[in-house]
Design a protein around this motif. Structure first.
Motif, short mmCIF file in Angstrom:
data_model
loop_
_atom_site.label_atom_id
_atom_site.label_comp_id
_atom_site.label_asym_id
_atom_site.label_seq_id
_atom_site.Cartn_x
_atom_site.Cartn_y
_atom_site.Cartn_z
N ASP A 1 -13.52 -54.96 -41.46
CA ASP A 1 -13.31 -55.21 -42.89
C ASP A 1 -12.40 -56.41 -43.11
OD1 ASP A 1 -14.80 -52.91 -43.66
OD2 ASP A 1 -13.04 -51.64 -43.32
N LEU A 2 -11.33 -56.49 -42.32
CA LEU A 2 -10.38 -57.59 -42.47
C LEU A 2 -11.04 -58.95 -42.23
CD1 LEU A 2 -6.97 -56.51 -40.87
CD2 LEU A 2 -7.56 -56.77 -43.27
N ARG A 3 -11.99 -58.97 -41.34
CA ARG A 3 -12.67 -60.23 -41.02
C ARG A 3 -13.50 -60.74 -42.19
NH1 ARG A 3 -14.77 -58.59 -34.90
NH2 ARG A 3 -12.73 -58.86 -33.85
N GLN A 4 -13.82 -59.86 -43.12
CA GLN A 4 -14.64 -60.26 -44.27
C GLN A 4 -13.80 -60.71 -45.47
OE1 GLN A 4 -17.84 -57.37 -45.14
NE2 GLN A 4 -17.38 -56.43 -43.16
N VAL A 5 -12.48 -60.55 -45.37
CA VAL A 5 -11.60 -60.92 -46.47
C VAL A 5 -11.36 -62.43 -46.45
CG1 VAL A 5 -9.29 -60.65 -47.45
CG2 VAL A 5 -10.49 -58.67 -46.48
N VAL A 6 -11.41 -63.06 -47.64
CA VAL A 6 -11.13 -64.48 -47.76
C VAL A 6 -9.65 -64.66 -48.12
CG1 VAL A 6 -11.67 -66.62 -48.97
CG2 VAL A 6 -13.49 -64.96 -48.48
N TYR A 7 -8.92 -65.36 -47.27
CA TYR A 7 -7.49 -65.61 -47.49
C TYR A 7 -7.31 -67.03 -48.01
CZ TYR A 7 -7.00 -61.57 -44.37
OH TYR A 7 -7.09 -60.32 -43.79
#
Length: 457
Positions: free
Chosen positions: A433-439
């Motif tokens: 899930d974290l890999r899909q978050v845009v920072y």
């Protein structure tokens, strides 16, 4: 003796108490908030806020002193402690006034005085007795003063409140305790030029922090001397005697000695002893909805002993208020999840974390995976702090499912980054899930993204 009726009485005007009163007031409940001192409690008056005001000023000074590499030169920069104290006082008074205004806007009645809990539905202040269907206990905490020979009635020994009020910067400061309070003051006065020694009885500082990053934090506080696995045996004036790690007897001399071994719930002096309330030295016993063993009596904040942090108190106050307003609120998630409370140390460098450390996760029998990335993987971190500045992000996760179990961050903006990790744990997100978050780029928060992609899942 007269008696006045309310819907809810809140005993204590610290973060947990005043936020509960405010939420209930906005919900049109008739609320009484009782506070013996100033609104805001320890956090606002002699804790979180004044220390951050002084730390902020000290960091400005420190940054200016070391800004030559960035092309900024300030050779004549000086510190005026009296002006720093005035800045601190102005900050506190402004925010205390803001709390009072917020309570007034919510329609909350505020009474100043020492309240005594007389049992379910009844609180007395002086000669006035107040009654209500619900009572919220929010009496806070007090500093722990261990019975070290020579500590009592020693003018050189102060707690955190006393250190905030000193009239000049000490040339030498001894800090007993390497937790959050001790480290923040150690960092503050080290930046201002004091010779600082921290004496800690445990093998590492900040016991709830991941061991690897705690060691990095300690090394990052290069101007502070640490004596770990050392037990203080006596204090003679400003001389602190301790038994060192190797068994030898050592001592350090200082103008001021800070006792920073922690705080304990304030469970005495307001009626807990005589009302059948279930409590101990560890605090008032509550469930996940902040209910005590007495009907319609709730407890929030430090007095519960569950988490002595202001933001935890805020959430406890909101949960108590929500469950008072709706008995089914817990079904919508209005219950305390103790494993999702973040912490932060506002030293220089900063540190923050949430959830399980690697050692805690392994002790729980989890299939544990970990990954640590250095701060220099963040472009903003390098641009503002430099390649060699202390910084890292460590993720602890379930190696079978990928669920994130804990996050520790060290370095610039750590305290502002950790809220994102709070959402991760609250919603039980995984590494995938974290890999899909845009920072946003460039930000230090991208270290969490870098760690997620570096994880072996």
């Amino acid at each position: 003796m007269s008696e006045t009726n309310f819907d809810v009485i809140v005993l204590g005007g610290g973060p947990g108490g005043y936020i509960a009163a405010e939420r209930l007031g906005h919900a049109k409940k008739k609320v009484l908030l009782i506070e013996a001192e100033a609104l805001g409690g320890t956090c606002l008056n002699v804790g979180c806020i004044p220390t951050k005001a002084l730390l902020g000023a000290a960091k400005t000074y420190d940054h200016a002193r070391h800004a030559g590499a960035q092309g900024v030169h300030a050779p004549d920069i000086t510190v005026d402690w009296a002006e720093m104290q005035a800045w601190k006082a102005k900050t506190v008074s402004t925010l205390v006034g803001g709390v009072g205004a917020a309570e007034k806007k919510a329609g909350v009645t505020v009474v100043k005085g020492h309240g005594r809990f007389d049992g379910p539905g009844r609180v007395t202040v002086g000669e006035e007795t107040y009654s209500a269907r619900h009572v919220i206990l929010a009496t806070g905490s007090v500093p722990v003063m261990p019975p070290i020979p020579g500590a009592a009635d020693n003018p050189a020994v102060v707690d955190s409140t006393g250190l905030l009020a000193i009239e000049e910067i000490p040339a030498r400061l001894a800090v007993i305790g390497g937790g959050v309070i001790g480290l923040e003051f150690a960092s503050l006065f080290a930046m201002l030029g004091s010779e600082v020694t921290v004496i800690e009885m445990l093998p590492e500082i900040v016991p709830f922090m991941d061991d690897d990053l705690a060691a990095q934090l300690r090394k990052g506080l290069a101007d502070v001397s640490f004596q770990l696995e050392s037990r203080v045996t006596a204090i003679d004036g400003g001389v602190v005697r301790y038994s060192a790690k190797d068994g030898s007897e050592q001592s350090v001399e200082a103008e001021v000695v800070l006792m920073a071994v922690g705080r304990r719930p304030a469970v005495q002096g307001w009626g807990a002893e005589n009302t059948g309330l279930e409590h101990s030295g560890k605090g008032v016993v509550v469930d996940e909805r902040m209910r005590t063993n007495l009907p319609n009596v709730w407890a929030v904040g430090d007095v519960t002993g569950r988490s002595l942090l202001a933001h935890a108190a805020y959430r406890m106050g909101e949960i108590a208020a929500a469950n008072i307003l709706d008995p089914d609120a817990h079904l919508r998630g209005e219950r305390m999840r103790w494993n999702t409370i973040p912490w932060a140390v506002y030293s220089n460098p900063e540190a923050a974390g949430i959830g399980a450390t690697e050692s805690q996760a392994r002790a729980e029998g989890r299939a544990v995976g970990t990954v640590t990335v250095p701060g220099y993987l963040s472009g903003r971190f390098v641009a503002e702090a430099g390649v060699k500045a202390p910084g890292a992000c460590k993720l602890v996760y379930d190696s079978t499912t990928g669920q994130v179990l804990g996050v520790n961050v060290l370095g610039t903006y750590a305290s502002e980054t950790i809220w994102g990790a709070s959402v991760v744990l609250e919603t039980e997100l995984s590494i995938h899930d974290l890999r899909q978050v845009v920072y946003p780029h460039p930000t230090v928060s991208e270290l969490i993204r870098e760690a997620a992609w570096a994880a072996q899942v």
